[in-house]
Enzyme design. Structure first.
Site, PDB file in Angstrom:
ATOM      1  N   HIS A 118       0.856  -1.196   0.000  1.00  0.00           N
ATOM      2  CA  HIS A 118       0.000   0.000   0.000  1.00  0.00           C
ATOM      3  C   HIS A 118       0.881   1.231   0.000  1.00  0.00           C
ATOM      4  CE1 HIS A 118       0.666  -1.589   4.044  1.00  0.00           C
ATOM      5  NE2 HIS A 118       0.810  -0.331   4.435  1.00  0.00           N
ATOM      6  N   HIS A 138       0.961   5.019   1.265  1.00  0.00           N
ATOM      7  CA  HIS A 138       0.340   6.019   2.125  1.00  0.00           C
ATOM      8  C   HIS A 138       0.421   7.366   1.413  1.00  0.00           C
ATOM      9  CE1 HIS A 138       0.593   3.651   5.992  1.00  0.00           C
ATOM     10  NE2 HIS A 138       1.582   3.050   5.341  1.00  0.00           N
TER      11      HIS A 138
END
Ligand code: 5GP
Ligand code: ZN
Length: 112
Positions: free
Chosen positions: A98, A100
């Site tokens: 992922h 951020h």
């Protein structure tokens, strides 16, 4: 597979979604570290950045470009930060990659 973010992709766990297409999903982080804190993830399960293959380079670029477009859409062109943590020493806690996207406060360096 017992993966939190795969469950969010599958709709089994709710998330505050901001953007979705056939390759990526973006949603608000549950414990924001900035007034705006979004996670951009691939729909495909990839555990860590170390597991990216040459075949994933377009996907990786799409994740970055999605973060850039969201930053613009959310009015953060003045400045923002993108971060990807890798493995325990890198601060990774969810093992589905992922990006951020954090914004709307002054960022400092080093991040700690
Ligand atoms: P990491 O430490 O792996 O780089 O980041 C994982 C991020 O996922 C953390 O910022 C954490 O707050 C977020 N997170 C963990 N569980 C959930 C959840 O169930 N929903 C959402 N939206 N974010 C989560
Ligand atoms: Zn996953």
């Amino acid at each position: 597979m017992d993966c939190l973010f795969c469950k969010i992709v599958a709709g089994e766990i709710p998330a505050r979604k901001l953007y979705e297409d056939d390759q990526v999903l973006a949603f608000h982080d549950i414990a924001p570290q900035a007034p705006l804190h979004i996670l951009v993830i691939p729909k495909k399960h990839i555990s860590t950045l170390l597991d990216l293959s040459a075949a994933d380079t377009a996907l990786a670029g799409h994740i970055l470009f999605t973060a850039q477009r969201l930053a613009k859409d959310q009015g953060c062109a003045e400045g923002f930060r993108v971060v990807m943590n890798c493995n325990e020493l890198g601060g990774q806690t969810v093992y589905h990659i992922h990006m951020h996207l954090m914004a709307k406060r002054q960022m400092t360096w080093p991040p700690g």
